[in-house]
Design a protein around this motif. Structure first.
Motif: not given
Length: 187
Positions: A67-73, A110-111, A113-118
């Motif tokens: 799940i974490g990998y999908v979020a960063q990807h 962190t994941l 927040a970064r996804l929302k920013a994207s």
């Protein structure tokens, strides 16, 4: 009879006014892309928000993404795709150059927040797109390849759909209800 004449007269007066008020929507194709993108971005955000931090390492099988990998990807893909059709370059930080496996292990906060920013970045990119711009050829990859802007917008939206399906399945495997299947308020 008199009542029918009044109703008919009122309809003859109101109907043309209603038709005149229905102006064609500007950018109906782009608006459809925007609406679909917003729907899936909202569901993805809700999904990643609702998945417990302890589950971010979950993957159905050893060869699948966590799940974490999908979020960063998804974050990285959003920036890459939206910079192509939106034109604004992403400002990279030193953390962005870390290996995907390292980023996948970042804390949930962190994941997310970064996804929302994207998604915010992609909303701004989508705001620059109009139906008139969809046929424009834009850079689409290495070697000077180009593609219609519509293709890049479509790839962005379908990527969201694909990853939402993936996360919805991961949620179901963990006994959770995906946002698109959750009961609607007031029903």
């Amino acid at each position: 009879m008199m009542r029918s004449i009044r109703v008919l007269s009122a309809a003859l007066f109101v109907f043309p006014a209603a038709l005149a008020a229905q102006q064609p929507t500007a950018n109906p194709i782009t608006n459809a892309f925007k609406a679909s993108g917003a729907r899936y971005a909202g569901w993805l955000t809700a999904a990643f928000d609702s998945i417990p931090a302890a589950k971010y390492g979950f993957k159905p099988t050893p060869v699948q993404q966590s799940i974490g990998y999908v979020a960063q990807h998804l974050e990285d893909a959003n920036y890459q795709l939206c910079s192509r059709f939106g034109g604004a370059a992403r400002t990279l930080t030193a953390r962005d150059s870390l290996a995907d496996t390292v980023k996948a292990a970042w804390p949930k906060d962190t994941l997310v927040a970064r996804l929302k920013a994207s998604f915010t970045y992609c909303d701004a990119a989508m705001a620059t797109v109009t139906d008139a711009k969809l046929a424009e050829e834009i850079p689409a990859g290495p070697g000077g390849r180009t593609a219609a802007r519509a293709r890049m917008v479509l790839v962005y939206v379908t990527d969201l759909v694909d990853h939402y399906s993936q996360i919805a399945n991961y949620m179901r495997l963990n006994g959770m209800v995906p946002p698109s299947s959750a009961p609607r308020r007031g029903m």
